[in-house]
Design a protein around this motif. Structure first.
Motif, PDB file in Angstrom:
ATOM      1  N   LEU A   1       0.611  -1.305  -0.036  1.00 46.80           N
ATOM      2  CA  LEU A   1      -0.094  -0.107  -0.127  1.00 46.80           C
ATOM      3  C   LEU A   1       0.877   1.300   0.077  1.00 46.80           C
ATOM      4  CD1 LEU A   1      -2.853   1.099   0.169  1.00 46.80           C
ATOM      5  CD2 LEU A   1      -2.455   1.128   2.353  1.00 46.80           C
ATOM      6  N   PRO A   2       1.800   1.342   0.814  1.00 45.38           N
ATOM      7  CA  PRO A   2       2.716   2.652   0.990  1.00 45.38           C
ATOM      8  C   PRO A   2       3.469   3.077  -0.637  1.00 45.38           C
ATOM      9  CG  PRO A   2       3.191   1.420   2.672  1.00 45.38           C
ATOM     10  CD  PRO A   2       2.424   0.533   1.954  1.00 45.38           C
ATOM     11  N   SER A   3       3.581   2.002  -1.301  1.00 48.75           N
ATOM     12  CA  SER A   3       4.288   2.079  -2.642  1.00 48.75           C
ATOM     13  C   SER A   3       3.255   2.619  -3.631  1.00 48.75           C
ATOM     14  CB  SER A   3       5.264   1.090  -3.209  1.00 48.75           C
ATOM     15  OG  SER A   3       6.135   1.063  -2.340  1.00 48.75           O
ATOM     16  N   LYS A   4       1.942   1.854  -3.466  1.00 47.52           N
ATOM     17  CA  LYS A   4       0.843   2.047  -4.495  1.00 47.52           C
ATOM     18  C   LYS A   4       0.292   3.521  -4.225  1.00 47.52           C
ATOM     19  CE  LYS A   4      -0.429  -2.923  -4.659  1.00 47.52           C
ATOM     20  NZ  LYS A   4      -1.753  -3.763  -4.397  1.00 47.52           N
ATOM     21  N   VAL A   5       0.239   4.266  -2.916  1.00 47.11           N
ATOM     22  CA  VAL A   5      -0.167   5.361  -2.674  1.00 47.11           C
ATOM     23  C   VAL A   5       0.757   6.239  -3.181  1.00 47.11           C
ATOM     24  CG1 VAL A   5      -0.822   7.024  -0.827  1.00 47.11           C
ATOM     25  CG2 VAL A   5      -1.703   4.583  -0.705  1.00 47.11           C
ATOM     26  N   SER A   6       1.959   6.289  -2.789  1.00 45.80           N
ATOM     27  CA  SER A   6       2.836   7.172  -3.287  1.00 45.80           C
ATOM     28  C   SER A   6       4.132   6.433  -3.792  1.00 45.80           C
ATOM     29  CB  SER A   6       3.528   8.053  -1.992  1.00 45.80           C
ATOM     30  OG  SER A   6       4.437   8.944  -2.294  1.00 45.80           O
ATOM     31  N   PRO A   7       3.916   6.108  -5.129  1.00 44.62           N
ATOM     32  CA  PRO A   7       5.082   5.455  -5.801  1.00 44.62           C
ATOM     33  C   PRO A   7       6.439   6.472  -5.732  1.00 44.62           C
ATOM     34  CG  PRO A   7       3.152   5.446  -7.242  1.00 44.62           C
ATOM     35  CD  PRO A   7       2.985   6.384  -6.091  1.00 44.62           C
ATOM     36  N   GLY A   8       7.556   5.534  -5.283  1.00 44.21           N
ATOM     37  CA  GLY A   8       8.765   6.441  -5.445  1.00 44.21           C
ATOM     38  C   GLY A   8       8.933   7.135  -4.064  1.00 44.21           C
ATOM     39  N   ASN A   9       7.969   7.259  -3.253  1.00 44.69           N
ATOM     40  CA  ASN A   9       7.998   7.854  -1.965  1.00 44.69           C
ATOM     41  C   ASN A   9       7.248   7.391  -0.981  1.00 44.69           C
ATOM     42  OD1 ASN A   9       8.803   9.606   0.134  1.00 44.69           O
ATOM     43  ND2 ASN A   9       7.518  11.423  -0.379  1.00 44.69           N
ATOM     44  N   PRO A  10       7.391   5.899  -0.532  1.00 44.62           N
ATOM     45  CA  PRO A  10       6.460   5.210   0.380  1.00 44.62           C
ATOM     46  C   PRO A  10       6.307   5.946   1.490  1.00 44.62           C
ATOM     47  CG  PRO A  10       8.279   3.835  -0.204  1.00 44.62           C
ATOM     48  CD  PRO A  10       8.316   5.060  -1.114  1.00 44.62           C
ATOM     49  N   THR A  11       7.337   6.296   2.158  1.00 45.69           N
ATOM     50  CA  THR A  11       7.500   7.191   3.590  1.00 45.69           C
ATOM     51  C   THR A  11       6.553   8.038   3.773  1.00 45.69           C
ATOM     52  OG1 THR A  11       9.038   8.782   2.963  1.00 45.69           O
ATOM     53  CG2 THR A  11       9.865   6.566   3.683  1.00 45.69           C
ATOM     54  N   ARG A  12       5.713   8.675   2.623  1.00 44.97           N
ATOM     55  CA  ARG A  12       4.716  10.074   2.709  1.00 44.97           C
ATOM     56  C   ARG A  12       3.573   9.255   3.392  1.00 44.97           C
ATOM     57  NH1 ARG A  12       1.683  12.927  -2.244  1.00 44.97           N
ATOM     58  NH2 ARG A  12       0.865  14.511  -1.196  1.00 44.97           N
ATOM     59  N   LEU A  13       3.486   7.763   3.552  1.00 45.90           N
ATOM     60  CA  LEU A  13       2.367   7.239   4.286  1.00 45.90           C
ATOM     61  C   LEU A  13       2.612   7.011   5.789  1.00 45.90           C
ATOM     62  CD1 LEU A  13      -0.613   6.813   3.518  1.00 45.90           C
ATOM     63  CD2 LEU A  13      -0.213   4.436   3.007  1.00 45.90           C
ATOM     64  N   ASP A  14       4.018   7.186   6.188  1.00 48.29           N
ATOM     65  CA  ASP A  14       4.523   7.137   7.553  1.00 48.29           C
ATOM     66  C   ASP A  14       3.166   7.594   8.487  1.00 48.29           C
ATOM     67  OD1 ASP A  14       6.486   5.737   6.695  1.00 48.29           O
ATOM     68  OD2 ASP A  14       7.905   6.853   7.424  1.00 48.29           O
ATOM     69  N   GLY A  15       3.191   6.746   9.397  1.00 49.87           N
ATOM     70  CA  GLY A  15       2.063   6.915  10.409  1.00 49.87           C
ATOM     71  C   GLY A  15       0.786   6.605  10.350  1.00 49.87           C
ATOM     72  N   PHE A  16       0.318   6.001   9.231  1.00 47.32           N
ATOM     73  CA  PHE A  16      -1.010   5.511   8.744  1.00 47.32           C
ATOM     74  C   PHE A  16      -1.103   4.186   9.621  1.00 47.32           C
ATOM     75  CE2 PHE A  16      -3.083   2.391   5.980  1.00 47.32           C
ATOM     76  CZ  PHE A  16      -4.258   2.758   5.611  1.00 47.32           C
ATOM     77  N   THR A  17      -2.622   4.002  10.029  1.00 49.33           N
ATOM     78  CA  THR A  17      -2.825   2.720  10.661  1.00 49.33           C
ATOM     79  C   THR A  17      -3.860   1.976   9.864  1.00 49.33           C
ATOM     80  OG1 THR A  17      -2.190   3.747  12.801  1.00 49.33           O
ATOM     81  CG2 THR A  17      -3.785   1.728  12.995  1.00 49.33           C
ATOM     82  N   VAL A  18      -3.525   0.760   9.807  1.00 47.54           N
ATOM     83  CA  VAL A  18      -4.646  -0.371   9.197  1.00 47.54           C
ATOM     84  C   VAL A  18      -5.067  -1.558   9.891  1.00 47.54           C
ATOM     85  CG1 VAL A  18      -2.955  -1.477   7.702  1.00 47.54           C
ATOM     86  CG2 VAL A  18      -5.229  -1.492   7.030  1.00 47.54           C
ATOM     87  N   TYR A  19      -6.004  -2.013  10.170  1.00 47.70           N
ATOM     88  CA  TYR A  19      -6.618  -3.160  10.937  1.00 47.70           C
ATOM     89  C   TYR A  19      -6.866  -4.445   9.930  1.00 47.70           C
ATOM     90  CZ  TYR A  19      -7.064   0.968  14.033  1.00 47.70           C
ATOM     91  OH  TYR A  19      -6.704   1.928  14.353  1.00 47.70           O
ATOM     92  N   GLY A  20      -6.288  -5.463  10.340  1.00 46.19           N
ATOM     93  CA  GLY A  20      -6.677  -6.703   9.431  1.00 46.19           C
ATOM     94  C   GLY A  20      -6.870  -8.049  10.410  1.00 46.19           C
ATOM     95  N   HIS A  21      -7.742  -8.864  10.003  1.00 47.35           N
ATOM     96  CA  HIS A  21      -7.946 -10.020  10.527  1.00 47.35           C
ATOM     97  C   HIS A  21      -6.504 -10.963  10.592  1.00 47.35           C
ATOM     98  CE1 HIS A  21     -12.335  -9.363  11.158  1.00 47.35           C
ATOM     99  NE2 HIS A  21     -12.213  -8.656  10.136  1.00 47.35           N
ATOM    100  N   SER A  22      -6.188 -11.460  11.472  1.00 45.83           N
ATOM    101  CA  SER A  22      -4.660 -12.052  11.501  1.00 45.83           C
ATOM    102  C   SER A  22      -4.699 -13.487  12.365  1.00 45.83           C
ATOM    103  CB  SER A  22      -4.023 -11.058  12.135  1.00 45.83           C
ATOM    104  OG  SER A  22      -2.679 -11.610  12.462  1.00 45.83           O
ATOM    105  N   GLY A  23      -3.736 -14.260  12.041  1.00 45.45           N
ATOM    106  CA  GLY A  23      -3.271 -15.156  12.843  1.00 45.45           C
ATOM    107  C   GLY A  23      -2.390 -14.772  14.019  1.00 45.45           C
TER     108      GLY A  23
END
Length: 421
Positions: free
Chosen positions: A281-303
């Motif tokens: 997701l970070p690279s998809k949102v900001s190609p070439g600068n994935p750090t632009r999404l730093d601090g973003f939180t996402v929740y996922g069902h997990s093991g």
């Protein structure tokens, strides 16, 4: 017997939120060990019991293509790990696969083909709306279905879901996990941007209500996933003066996140539901600068941690729903053994009982050995201490909370939640 509608489901009873740093969840190792290394060989009686059982053919309907294809690697790997563990223990299962895509015409065609090829049960689909496209067929043909990712509350009450059960908690469990984190983070005025479908609107309403219980103001703004742009959503956020934004979206959320960032909304106040849990997701949102999404939180069902580490050997960091699909396969196989048949009504009826009120076991091998002795079992798995209720919903769930740090999505904690009447 037809599934009877029930009252409002799942009120949080104690945030059994066992959240801490990764590795600290007390149930994190359930269902993840290599049976050959951690358990004694299958007893002779159990080996014969398994050898005498008919092969279970599982029709797998997952999104190899389309909007949800980024979830496919973790889901399908969870399935394959479960099959490998069952076969190693002497069980007899076989999978045949088909693409669910996101086209409403594709999944029903795939299901029809799998049933024609001899599938006894159906596993999937990934999205609640996709499962709705063929659930009537499964009801009419009396075929059992397990999903590790359908979170819509609709299945809890609809009559044609009689043979449907799931190893993933409904959106009623997503809401307290997300609301608690938002409140602890200081959110006081929340804009909930939710796609206008059953999943998005159900979760949005539950999240709004849970935030209200925590004295946090929120407003739900629905959007079409086919929208040409999201300018009106950004304007709504600005007009609300929101200090926190929740995005309930799938792949279309990439464009929405870009627009929010362009409007100057810091990623540290943006939260997203399971539909955007994607390590790329970070690279998809900001190609070439994935750090632009730093601090973003996402929740996922997990093991749990240990299962996630096992999963990561194949899929890297995309762990979402992997544990739930592992458990779907194991529960289907154990239910078939317990019922002594592949008949949908009997198998679906047996599934809840093998996850509660019996002797604890944490792998197919352990559980099958107990069944061979006529002992009632209580299977706890990769996705936590499963407790399926009478309509096939699990009342306990496990989540990974991840943040973008240094341009990479990292799990910061695993949390468990218990829901009940």
């Amino acid at each position: 017997m037809r599934r009877l509608p029930r009252g409002p489901i799942a009120l949080l009873v104690g945030a059994s939120l066992l959240g801490a740093a990764c590795g600290s969840s007390p149930d994190a190792d359930l269902g993840t060990a290599d049976p050959a290394q951690t358990e004694s060989p299958t007893p002779p009686a159990a080996s014969q019991f398994l050898a005498d059982a008919d092969e279970l053919v599982i029709g797998v309907v997952l999104p190899e293509t389309g909007l949800f294809s980024y979830m496919y690697p973790s889901m399908s790997t969870g399935v394959r790990l479960a099959v490998a563990d069952i076969e190693a223990a002497g069980g007899r299962v076989r999978i045949i696969e088909g693409d669910s895509g996101t086209d409403p015409d594709l999944a029903p065609e795939t299901v029809g083909r799998l049933l024609g090829e001899g599938a006894h049960v159906i596993l999937g689909a990934a999205a609640s709306g996709v499962s709705q496209s063929f659930i009537q067929t499964l009801y009419e043909t009396e075929v059992a279905q397990c999903s590790g990712s359908n979170t819509s509350p609709s299945y809890s009450t609809q009559a044609n879901a009689e043979y449907f059960f799931r190893t993933v908690t409904t959106a009623a469990a997503d809401a307290p996990i997300m609301a608690g984190a938002i409140a602890r983070g200081g959110g006081t005025n929340v804009a909930i941007l939710a796609r206008a479908d059953d999943w998005g609107q159900s979760l949005a309403a539950l999240l709004r209500d849970r935030l209200a219980e925590l004295n946090v103001v929120s407003e739900v703004v629905a959007f079409s996933q086919d929208a040409a742009n999201f300018e009106d959503l950004v304007l709504s956020v600005e007009q609300m003066g929101a200090d926190t934004v929740v995005v309930l979206a799938f792949a279309e959320g990439i464009q929405l996140l870009r627009r929010l960032l362009e409007a100057g909304i810091p990623p540290s106040v943006i939260h997203a539901g399971p539909g955007l849990y994607d390590v790329e997701l970070p690279s998809k949102v900001s190609p070439g600068n994935p750090t632009r999404l730093d601090g973003f939180t996402v929740y996922g069902h997990s093991g749990g941690d240990r299962f996630n580490q096992r999963l990561a050997q194949t899929v890297g960091g995309n762990i979402v729903f992997g544990g739930q699909y592992y458990d779907c396969v194991v529960v289907l196989a154990l239910a078939a053994l317990a019922a002594g048949t592949h008949s949908g009504p009997e198998l679906a009826s047996a599934a809840p009982g093998i996850t509660r009120d019996g002797r604890k076991c944490t792998s197919f091998e352990q559980c099958a050995a107990l069944l061979a002795q006529g002992i009632d079992i209580d299977y706890d798995g990769a996705s936590g201490p499963l407790e399926l209720d009478d309509v096939g919903d699990t009342t306990e769930g496990r989540y990974a909370i991840a943040e973008v740090r240094g341009g990479a999505l990292e799990v910061v904690r695993i949390e468990d939640v218990v829901i009940g009447p």
